[in-house]
Scaffold this active site. Structure first.
Site, PDB file in Angstrom:
ATOM      1  N   HIS A   1      -1.553  -5.657  -9.129  1.00  0.00           N
ATOM      2  CA  HIS A   1      -2.231  -7.047  -8.737  1.00  0.00           C
ATOM      3  C   HIS A   1      -3.770  -6.863  -9.166  1.00  0.00           C
ATOM      4  O   HIS A   1      -4.569  -6.024  -9.120  1.00  0.00           O
ATOM      5  CB  HIS A   1      -2.523  -6.977  -7.239  1.00  0.00           C
ATOM      6  CG  HIS A   1      -1.044  -7.315  -6.706  1.00  0.00           C
ATOM      7  ND1 HIS A   1      -0.922  -8.014  -5.285  1.00  0.00           N
ATOM      8  CD2 HIS A   1       0.364  -7.253  -7.130  1.00  0.00           C
ATOM      9  CE1 HIS A   1       0.385  -8.200  -5.126  1.00  0.00           C
ATOM     10  NE2 HIS A   1       1.001  -7.632  -6.116  1.00  0.00           N
TER      11      HIS A   1
ATOM     12  N   TYR B   1      -5.396 -13.008   2.188  1.00  0.00           N
ATOM     13  CA  TYR B   1      -6.218 -12.606   3.754  1.00  0.00           C
ATOM     14  C   TYR B   1      -6.864 -13.811   4.248  1.00  0.00           C
ATOM     15  O   TYR B   1      -7.610 -14.235   3.604  1.00  0.00           O
ATOM     16  CB  TYR B   1      -7.331 -11.475   3.520  1.00  0.00           C
ATOM     17  CG  TYR B   1      -6.830 -10.013   3.041  1.00  0.00           C
ATOM     18  CD1 TYR B   1      -6.392  -9.938   1.678  1.00  0.00           C
ATOM     19  CD2 TYR B   1      -6.934  -9.126   3.807  1.00  0.00           C
ATOM     20  CE1 TYR B   1      -6.356  -8.497   1.331  1.00  0.00           C
ATOM     21  CE2 TYR B   1      -6.604  -7.877   3.570  1.00  0.00           C
ATOM     22  CZ  TYR B   1      -6.093  -7.722   2.378  1.00  0.00           C
ATOM     23  OH  TYR B   1      -5.853  -6.542   1.807  1.00  0.00           O
TER      24      TYR B   1
ATOM     25  N   PRO C   1      -6.942  -1.573   9.159  1.00  0.00           N
ATOM     26  CA  PRO C   1      -6.059  -1.843   8.000  1.00  0.00           C
ATOM     27  C   PRO C   1      -6.699  -2.930   7.182  1.00  0.00           C
ATOM     28  O   PRO C   1      -6.035  -3.039   5.937  1.00  0.00           O
ATOM     29  CB  PRO C   1      -4.745  -2.031   8.357  1.00  0.00           C
ATOM     30  CG  PRO C   1      -4.968  -2.423   9.862  1.00  0.00           C
ATOM     31  CD  PRO C   1      -6.296  -2.078  10.233  1.00  0.00           C
TER      32      PRO C   1
ATOM     33  N   LYS D   1      -7.545   0.771   3.199  1.00  0.00           N
ATOM     34  CA  LYS D   1      -8.034   2.209   2.709  1.00  0.00           C
ATOM     35  C   LYS D   1      -7.576   3.210   3.494  1.00  0.00           C
ATOM     36  O   LYS D   1      -7.796   4.358   2.877  1.00  0.00           O
ATOM     37  CB  LYS D   1      -9.709   2.092   3.005  1.00  0.00           C
ATOM     38  CG  LYS D   1     -10.335   1.112   2.338  1.00  0.00           C
ATOM     39  CD  LYS D   1     -10.821   1.548   1.118  1.00  0.00           C
ATOM     40  CE  LYS D   1     -11.228   0.666  -0.033  1.00  0.00           C
ATOM     41  NZ  LYS D   1     -10.096   0.146  -0.945  1.00  0.00           N
TER      42      LYS D   1
ATOM     43  N   TYR E   1     -12.742  -2.684  -2.874  1.00  0.00           N
ATOM     44  CA  TYR E   1     -11.431  -2.975  -2.352  1.00  0.00           C
ATOM     45  C   TYR E   1     -10.602  -2.090  -3.531  1.00  0.00           C
ATOM     46  O   TYR E   1      -9.508  -1.392  -3.146  1.00  0.00           O
ATOM     47  CB  TYR E   1     -10.870  -4.504  -2.529  1.00  0.00           C
ATOM     48  CG  TYR E   1      -9.813  -4.696  -2.075  1.00  0.00           C
ATOM     49  CD1 TYR E   1      -9.268  -4.915  -0.744  1.00  0.00           C
ATOM     50  CD2 TYR E   1      -8.516  -4.763  -2.823  1.00  0.00           C
ATOM     51  CE1 TYR E   1      -8.087  -5.465  -0.335  1.00  0.00           C
ATOM     52  CE2 TYR E   1      -7.276  -4.833  -2.420  1.00  0.00           C
ATOM     53  CZ  TYR E   1      -7.199  -5.137  -1.070  1.00  0.00           C
ATOM     54  OH  TYR E   1      -5.429  -5.563  -0.571  1.00  0.00           O
TER      55      TYR E   1
HETATM   56  P1  RFL Z   1      -0.067  10.314   8.926  1.00  0.00           P
HETATM   57  O1  RFL Z   1       0.759   9.321   8.020  1.00  0.00           O
HETATM   58  O2  RFL Z   1      -0.254   9.958  10.193  1.00  0.00           O
HETATM   59  O3  RFL Z   1       0.629  11.724   9.012  1.00  0.00           O
HETATM   60  C1  RFL Z   1       0.484  12.808   9.831  1.00  0.00           C
HETATM   61  C2  RFL Z   1       1.858  13.523   9.954  1.00  0.00           C
HETATM   62  O4  RFL Z   1       1.216  14.530  10.913  1.00  0.00           O
HETATM   63  C3  RFL Z   1       2.432  14.556  11.895  1.00  0.00           C
HETATM   64  N1  RFL Z   1       2.095  15.413  13.135  1.00  0.00           N
HETATM   65  C4  RFL Z   1       2.396  16.529  13.440  1.00  0.00           C
HETATM   66  N2  RFL Z   1       2.985  17.649  12.752  1.00  0.00           N
HETATM   67  C5  RFL Z   1       3.222  19.132  13.453  1.00  0.00           C
HETATM   68  N3  RFL Z   1       2.599  18.981  14.567  1.00  0.00           N
HETATM   69  C6  RFL Z   1       1.891  18.200  15.345  1.00  0.00           C
HETATM   70  N4  RFL Z   1       1.337  18.289  16.541  1.00  0.00           N
HETATM   71  C7  RFL Z   1       1.721  16.897  14.744  1.00  0.00           C
HETATM   72  N5  RFL Z   1       1.118  15.605  15.006  1.00  0.00           N
HETATM   73  C8  RFL Z   1       1.562  14.741  14.225  1.00  0.00           C
HETATM   74  C9  RFL Z   1       3.063  13.200  12.003  1.00  0.00           C
HETATM   75  O5  RFL Z   1       4.359  13.207  12.373  1.00  0.00           O
HETATM   76  C10 RFL Z   1       2.722  12.686  10.480  1.00  0.00           C
HETATM   77  O6  RFL Z   1       4.125  12.850   9.639  1.00  0.00           O
HETATM   78  O7  RFL Z   1      -1.505  10.691   8.282  1.00  0.00           O
HETATM   79  P2  RFL Z   1      -1.813  11.174   6.823  1.00  0.00           P
HETATM   80  O8  RFL Z   1      -0.881  11.952   5.963  1.00  0.00           O
HETATM   81  O9  RFL Z   1      -3.313  11.338   7.062  1.00  0.00           O
HETATM   82  O10 RFL Z   1      -2.028   9.372   5.996  1.00  0.00           O
HETATM   83  C11 RFL Z   1      -2.668   8.440   6.564  1.00  0.00           C
HETATM   84  C12 RFL Z   1      -2.155   6.975   6.344  1.00  0.00           C
HETATM   85  O11 RFL Z   1      -0.611   7.073   7.298  1.00  0.00           O
HETATM   86  C13 RFL Z   1      -2.591   5.991   6.933  1.00  0.00           C
HETATM   87  O12 RFL Z   1      -4.366   6.217   6.881  1.00  0.00           O
HETATM   88  C14 RFL Z   1      -2.227   4.440   6.304  1.00  0.00           C
HETATM   89  O13 RFL Z   1      -0.829   4.420   6.727  1.00  0.00           O
HETATM   90  C15 RFL Z   1      -3.338   3.439   7.133  1.00  0.00           C
HETATM   91  N6  RFL Z   1      -2.662   2.384   6.345  1.00  0.00           N
HETATM   92  C16 RFL Z   1      -2.939   1.698   5.352  1.00  0.00           C
HETATM   93  N7  RFL Z   1      -3.756   2.277   4.215  1.00  0.00           N
HETATM   94  C17 RFL Z   1      -3.906   2.026   2.860  1.00  0.00           C
HETATM   95  O14 RFL Z   1      -4.491   2.960   2.307  1.00  0.00           O
HETATM   96  N8  RFL Z   1      -3.704   0.736   2.515  1.00  0.00           N
HETATM   97  C18 RFL Z   1      -2.969   0.038   3.330  1.00  0.00           C
HETATM   98  O15 RFL Z   1      -2.661  -1.050   2.966  1.00  0.00           O
HETATM   99  C19 RFL Z   1      -2.671   0.370   4.807  1.00  0.00           C
HETATM  100  N9  RFL Z   1      -1.894  -0.521   5.705  1.00  0.00           N
HETATM  101  C20 RFL Z   1      -1.993   1.332   7.399  1.00  0.00           C
HETATM  102  C21 RFL Z   1      -1.859   0.170   6.891  1.00  0.00           C
HETATM  103  C22 RFL Z   1      -1.829   1.770   8.536  1.00  0.00           C
HETATM  104  C23 RFL Z   1      -1.169   0.785   9.691  1.00  0.00           C
HETATM  105  N10 RFL Z   1      -0.660   1.275  10.847  1.00  0.00           N
HETATM  106  C24 RFL Z   1       0.428   1.058  11.320  1.00  0.00           C
HETATM  107  C25 RFL Z   1      -1.357   2.397  11.510  1.00  0.00           C
HETATM  108  C26 RFL Z   1      -0.995  -1.010   7.637  1.00  0.00           C
HETATM  109  C27 RFL Z   1      -0.736  -0.472   9.149  1.00  0.00           C
HETATM  110  C28 RFL Z   1      -0.115  -1.479  10.169  1.00  0.00           C
HETATM  111  C1  PHB Z   2       0.322  -3.862   3.840  1.00  0.00           C
HETATM  112  O1  PHB Z   2       0.877  -4.524   2.924  1.00  0.00           O
HETATM  113  O2  PHB Z   2       1.174  -3.304   4.871  1.00  0.00           O
HETATM  114  C2  PHB Z   2      -1.036  -3.965   3.774  1.00  0.00           C
HETATM  115  C3  PHB Z   2      -1.760  -4.791   2.707  1.00  0.00           C
HETATM  116  C4  PHB Z   2      -2.832  -4.975   2.933  1.00  0.00           C
HETATM  117  C5  PHB Z   2      -3.836  -4.678   3.756  1.00  0.00           C
HETATM  118  C6  PHB Z   2      -3.117  -3.578   4.909  1.00  0.00           C
HETATM  119  C7  PHB Z   2      -1.767  -3.716   5.036  1.00  0.00           C
HETATM  120  O3  PHB Z   2      -5.146  -4.576   3.973  1.00  0.00           O
END
Ligand code: RFL
Ligand code: PHB
Length: 385
Positions: A72, A196, A288, A292, A380
Site C-alpha cells: 500500500h 480511517y 491499534p 504499530k 505510519y
Molecule cells: P501475542 O501475540 O499476544 O503472543 C503472546 C503469546 O504468549 C502466550 N502466552 C503464554 N505462553 C506460556 N505461558 C504463559 N503464561 C503465557 N501467557 C501468554 C499467548 O498464548 C500468546 O501466544 O504477543 P506478541 O508476540 O508480543 O505480539 C504482539 C501482537 O500480537 C500485537 O501487538 C498486535 O496484534 C497488535 N495489533 C496490531 N499490530 C500491528 O502492528 N498492526 C495492526 O494492524 C494491528 N492491529 C492489533 C491490531 C491488535 C488487536 N487486538 C485484538 C488486540 C488489531 C487488533 C484488533
Molecule cells: C487490521 O487490518 O486489522 C488493522 C489495520 C490497521 C490498523 C489496525 C488494524 O490500524
C-alpha cells in the site's frame, strides 16, 4: 534439560526471536500456553511496516509475504465524510504491506517444526537474578529447563512481566473510554487502501486481508459485547460513519469472525530484570489506530536477537546491557504516534464540542501542510529499527 535461551510465548515476538536465534546457531526452546491452532485462530494485526517486511526476509520467511502481501502506497483519513489521502511514497518514499498477523505466524511456525512446546501449562520463571530456569506442566507431567536467559514474549497477560517484583518495575498506562469491534468478512475490500474515518458517532476503519477478504472496525463503548452487535447492526453503523459513496459500495456478508478489543496504551520500564528480557506486548501495548503493535514486537525482538547473538558470538554483554534503553526509545515514539492517531480519530465523549473542533483543526492542518502529512507518513510507515 538445558538451553541457551528459554522463550515464553509463541506469538509473533517469540516465534521471530526463536527463528533469528536458530539462524545464528543459538539454542532455544519456546513454551506456549495455547495450541498452535488457537494461536493461528486469533485475528489481529494486518499492516506490516517496511522494517517488519525486511525482518521477515532476513529471517528467510518472506517468500509468501512477497507473493501474497498487498503493498500500500498510501492511506485515507476521512473526517465527517471528507477524504484526505496520505501518499506514503510521495511523502517519505516508503510503503506498508497488508499481510495478516495470522500469516506471519503461520510462516514462522512452518520454519520451526520442532522445539516449540504448545499447551505448556503453569509456566513459571525461577531465579531470574541467578541460575535461571523455567518450569511447566506438559500432559500432566512437571518439567523444567535451565537456561542462560529468558525472553518474556508472552503478551500483555503473560507470566513473565508478572514474575518481576513490583518494586523493580514501573508501568505507564492510559485506558481509553472505548473499544474496537472488528468484523472479518469474505468480501472484496471497499477501497484499495485503508480508510480511517472520524465521524461524530465514532471511529470506523476499512481494512483488508486480501483482495477477497475485508476487515472492518467500529468504535464501541467499553461495556459493549459481541452479542450486542448483530451483523446487520454492525453494517448499518459502519455505513453511517463512512462517506456516502463509500458507504454504498461496502459489500456486506456474514461475519466469519467478530471480536471486541479494549484500547489501551501501556509501557513497562525497564525491559530487563537480571536474566529476563521482555519484548512485544509483554512489555507494551499500543491502541491499534497506528497499526504499530505487531511491528513493535518485531523491532523489539530484532534488537534482542542482535544482543543475544552478540553475546554468544564474542562474549560481549554490551548489547544485552543496552537492550532496554535502545528498545524503549523506539517504543515511546510508537506509543506517541498511536496515542496521537487515537486522539485524532475517535469520539471522546468527555472532550465535548471543543475537543471535536481541535480534531477538525488538526485534520485541516494535515490537509494543508505537506510537512504535517510527511510526519504522519514517516511514523505510519515506521521509524528505523
Ligand atoms: P501475542 O501475540 O499476544 O503472543 C503472546 C503469546 O504468549 C502466550 N502466552 C503464554 N505462553 C506460556 N505461558 C504463559 N503464561 C503465557 N501467557 C501468554 C499467548 O498464548 C500468546 O501466544 O504477543 P506478541 O508476540 O508480543 O505480539 C504482539 C501482537 O500480537 C500485537 O501487538 C498486535 O496484534 C497488535 N495489533 C496490531 N499490530 C500491528 O502492528 N498492526 C495492526 O494492524 C494491528 N492491529 C492489533 C491490531 C491488535 C488487536 N487486538 C485484538 C488486540 C488489531 C487488533 C484488533
Ligand atoms: C487490521 O487490518 O486489522 C488493522 C489495520 C490497521 C490498523 C489496525 C488494524 O490500524
Amino acid at each position: 534439560m538445558r538451553t541457551q535461551v528459554a522463550i515464553i510465548g509463541a506469538g509473533p515476538a517469540g516465534l521471530m526471536l526463536g527463528r533469528l536465534l536458530d539462524l545464528a546457531g543459538v539454542d532455544n526452546l519456546i513454551l506456549e500456553r495455547r495450541s498452535a491452532d488457537y494461536v493461528l485462530g486469533r485475528i489481529r494485526a494486518g499492516v506490516l511496516e517496511q522494517g517488519a517486511v525486511d525482518l521477515m526476509d532476513r529471517a528467510r520467511v518472506g517468500q509468501r509475504l512477497h507473493a501474497e502481501g498487498l503493498v500500500h502506497e498510501g492511506t485515507v483519513l476521512s473526517f465527517d465524510g471528507e477524504d484526505l489521502r496520505i501518499d506514503f511514497t510521495a511523502l517519505v518514499g516508503r510503503q506498508v504491506t497488508v499481510y495478516g498477523q495470522t500469516e506471519v505466524t503461520r510462516d514462522l511456525m512452518a520454519a520451526r517444526p520442532d522445539r516449540v512446546i504448545y499447551e505448556a501449562e503453569d509456566v513459571a520463571l525461577h531465579d531470574i537474578d541467578g541460575a535461571a530456569s523455567v518450569s511447566w506442566v506438559q500432559e500432566g507431567v512437571a518439567r523444567r529447563i535451565d537456561c542462560d536467559y529468558i525472553a518474556g514474549c508472552d503478551g500483555f497477560h503473560g507470566v513473565s512481566r508478572a514474575s518481576v517484583p513490583a518494586s523493580a518495575i514501573r508501568t505507564f498506562e492510559r485506558v481509553y473510554p472505548f473499544g474496537w469491534l472488528g468484523v472479518l468478512v469474505d468480501r472484496p475490500p471497499v477501497s484499495r487502501e485503508l480508510i480511517y474515518a472520524n465521524h461524530e458517532r465514532g471511529f470506523a476503519l476499512c481494512s483488508q486481508r486480501s483482495l477477497s477478504r475485508s476487515r472492518y472496525y467500529v468504535q464501541v463503548g467499553t461495556t459493549d459485547t459481541v452479542e450486542d452487535w448483530s451483523d446487520q447492526r454492525f453494517w448499518d453503523e459502519l455505513r453511517h460513519r463512512l462517506e456516502p459513496t463509500t458507504a454504498e459500495a461496502v459489500e456486506t456478508g456474514p461475519s466469519i469472525e467478530k471480536s471486541i478489543a479494549q484500547l489501551r496504551s501501556f509501557v513497562a520500564e525497564p525491559l530487563r530484570f537480571g536474566r529476563l528480557f521482555l519484548a512485544g506486548d509483554a512489555a507494551h501495548i499500543v491502541p491499534p489506530t497506528g497499526a504499530k503493535g505487531l511491528n513493535l514486537a518485531m523491532s523489539d525482538v530484532d534488537m534482542l536477537a542482535e544482543a543475544l547473538i552478540g553475546f554468544y558470538r564474542d562474549g560481549s554483554t554490551a548489547g544485552l546491557d543496552g537492550y532496554s534503553a535502545r528498545a524503549l526509545s523506539r517504543i515511546w515514539k510508537a506509543e506517541r504516534f498511536s496515542w496521537w492517531m487515537t486522539n485524532l480519530l475517535h469520539a471522546f465523549p468527555e472532550n465535548g464540542p471543543f475537543g471535536r473542533r481541535m480534531q477538525r483543526a488538526e485534520f485541516d492542518y494535515l490537509a494543508g501542510s505537506r510537512v504535517a502529512r510527511q510526519s504522519l507518513a514517516e511514523n505510519y510507515t515506521g521509524l528505523p529499527h
